[in-house]
Enzyme design. Sequence first.
Site, PDB file in Angstrom:
ATOM      1  N   ALA A 136       0.835  -1.202   0.000  1.00 50.02           N
ATOM      2  CA  ALA A 136       0.000   0.000   0.000  1.00 50.02           C
ATOM      3  C   ALA A 136       0.868   1.250   0.000  1.00 50.02           C
ATOM      4  O   ALA A 136       2.083   1.187  -0.190  1.00 50.02           O
ATOM      5  CB  ALA A 136      -0.941  -0.019   1.198  1.00 50.02           C
ATOM      6  N   ILE A 174       1.699   3.449   2.401  1.00 52.23           N
ATOM      7  CA  ILE A 174       2.618   3.701   3.515  1.00 52.23           C
ATOM      8  C   ILE A 174       3.551   2.517   3.743  1.00 52.23           C
ATOM      9  O   ILE A 174       4.720   2.684   4.072  1.00 52.23           O
ATOM     10  CB  ILE A 174       1.827   4.009   4.807  1.00 52.23           C
ATOM     11  CG1 ILE A 174       0.896   5.213   4.575  1.00 52.23           C
ATOM     12  CG2 ILE A 174       2.761   4.279   5.970  1.00 52.23           C
ATOM     13  CD1 ILE A 174       1.615   6.505   4.257  1.00 52.23           C
ATOM     14  N   GLN A 191       3.914  -2.221   3.400  1.00 56.36           N
ATOM     15  CA  GLN A 191       3.439  -3.458   2.806  1.00 56.36           C
ATOM     16  C   GLN A 191       3.381  -4.544   3.867  1.00 56.36           C
ATOM     17  O   GLN A 191       4.009  -4.439   4.923  1.00 56.36           O
ATOM     18  CB  GLN A 191       4.304  -3.885   1.630  1.00 56.36           C
ATOM     19  CG  GLN A 191       5.689  -4.371   1.956  1.00 56.36           C
ATOM     20  CD  GLN A 191       6.461  -4.689   0.676  1.00 56.36           C
ATOM     21  OE1 GLN A 191       6.323  -4.014  -0.353  1.00 56.36           O
ATOM     22  NE2 GLN A 191       7.297  -5.708   0.723  1.00 56.36           N
ATOM     23  N   VAL A 192       2.612  -5.610   3.560  1.00 55.27           N
ATOM     24  CA  VAL A 192       2.328  -6.646   4.545  1.00 55.27           C
ATOM     25  C   VAL A 192       2.842  -7.999   4.061  1.00 55.27           C
ATOM     26  O   VAL A 192       2.643  -8.369   2.895  1.00 55.27           O
ATOM     27  CB  VAL A 192       0.811  -6.738   4.820  1.00 55.27           C
ATOM     28  CG1 VAL A 192       0.517  -7.814   5.855  1.00 55.27           C
ATOM     29  CG2 VAL A 192       0.269  -5.388   5.276  1.00 55.27           C
ATOM     30  N   ASP A 202     -10.344   5.383   7.873  1.00 52.68           N
ATOM     31  CA  ASP A 202      -9.956   5.125   6.486  1.00 52.68           C
ATOM     32  C   ASP A 202     -10.666   3.870   5.989  1.00 52.68           C
ATOM     33  O   ASP A 202     -10.032   2.837   5.756  1.00 52.68           O
ATOM     34  CB  ASP A 202      -8.438   4.950   6.402  1.00 52.68           C
ATOM     35  CG  ASP A 202      -7.933   4.913   4.964  1.00 52.68           C
ATOM     36  OD1 ASP A 202      -8.711   5.240   4.048  1.00 52.68           O
ATOM     37  OD2 ASP A 202      -6.757   4.551   4.756  1.00 52.68           O
TER      38      ASP A 202
END
Length: 513
Positions: free
Chosen positions: A198, A200, A202-203, A352
């Site tokens: 994303a 900001i 990442q996962v 959000d």
Amino acid sequence: MDTSTPLQSGHRNEGLKAWLNVMNASVSALEQTLWQGRELAEQALSTLKKVGVSAEQAKEDYDALALEAAQWPARVKRMKETGWMLTRITSSYRLWGIKSAFISRKNTPAALAKLHRRNARLFRDVSLNQGGAFLKVGQLLSARADILPKPWVEELRVLQDQASPIEYDAVREVIESELGDSLEALFKEFDPTPIAAASIGQVHRARLHSGQDVAVKIQRPGLEQVIDLDMTLMKLFTNSIASMLPPTDLDTITNEIERTIREELDYRFEANSMATVGEFLLDVSQVQVPRPVHSHCSKRVLVSNFVIGTPLMAELDKRQQEGDDKGVADLLGRLLDLYLRQVLQAGIFQADPHPGNLLVTPENDLVLLDFGCTMVLSETFRDGYSKVLGAALMGERKTMATELKGMGFETRSGKPDTLLAFADALLSQIQRTAFEMSSDKPEWPSSSDILAQAKGLLEQAESDPVDKLPAEFIMLARVFTTLGGLFVHYKPRIDVNAYLFPHLVGPALSQVF
């Protein structure tokens, strides 16, 4: 000789004005960048002069200068690409007014849809490449199916959980520097391929030595410098088109956006917000909030338990295609309830709610992800918002006006008309569906209804601007316009009373007894 009508001439002038404003934003950003470059050169000369006076002081200045100079090529490139993208999109729509006159009525819809898709792909590709705040804007737009053309929604949907991934070596470096140990010592297993990237961070999916499956969120390196530039561009662009927007408290709006984005850069805040909201919702049926693993959390790393689920819009699309109207209404009703609980009861909410941050599990649980953007409401503001909502449902305009003023809203004239128009735009649909005789098939507004209401709101705001907005309202409006977009798009057959009234009647009864 100009043979155009006054209306055509007006449209052309407005189009030229809009295009020039976009160009002015890009030129202003370039001008500011060049002036910053001049300041950088002057700092370099100053540093050289200090060498003969104080070697230690000169070294400190040189180190700071080197760090600043290293960021410059990327800054200039970023400013140029983003400014040019905005200019191309805006000018293409202005030129459409001329081009469409030479296209047959039969072929016009297809040609316009093609233009929409081309512009959406341009915005999407630059957003993916740039990341940072521009990707956040694209994510928010992807959820506004009520106002954006279908090609835009389809193309921007990829931004909900995708961005250019961080290299694995950089991921390892961030984790090990933040948590003070090797990746192998921290995790039993770690998948080097991200499951989501994303704006900001990442996962990645991983497993602790205890055997627990976890999601590991890593912040993008160098993001603070990127955000600095994005915020400068955003403010320059907003100021350049301010004359085309309804007069309002733009400073509060831009400052609140900047505050929330900068707040997202500290994952410790997100971990605490996730834990607080998760604890509040612990006993709510069919709702899940991941739990942070505090031993593995830091400013730029956040670890939480792993939850398997399908993105909300994908699940809603699937149910709609299958004709599962009850399933669509159930999901959206529970989503409304989830946010009413956070706003009116907890006083803290995830701000959000773009569909990439919402999952549906195989067990039909609703999962709320990503608490980087979280708003805390004072008891006074929460109580005021509850009263405004209740007054809107009952049609008590005087009470609405009094409560809005008490919450910090101010118009230039001091009269409440513009405030009430804003409240109507946010709440009128809930009011209408709540009191319909046939609640199983509410009449959701059409595109023309939305445009008509927007036109009325703009006219009112022009005649009596809102000079002051409470910061809390910016995030509330962001949440409920996003949710409203989902409701208008999917048009669920929902009894709003069943979800809304318990949150309004419950607090009132508790005050009586």
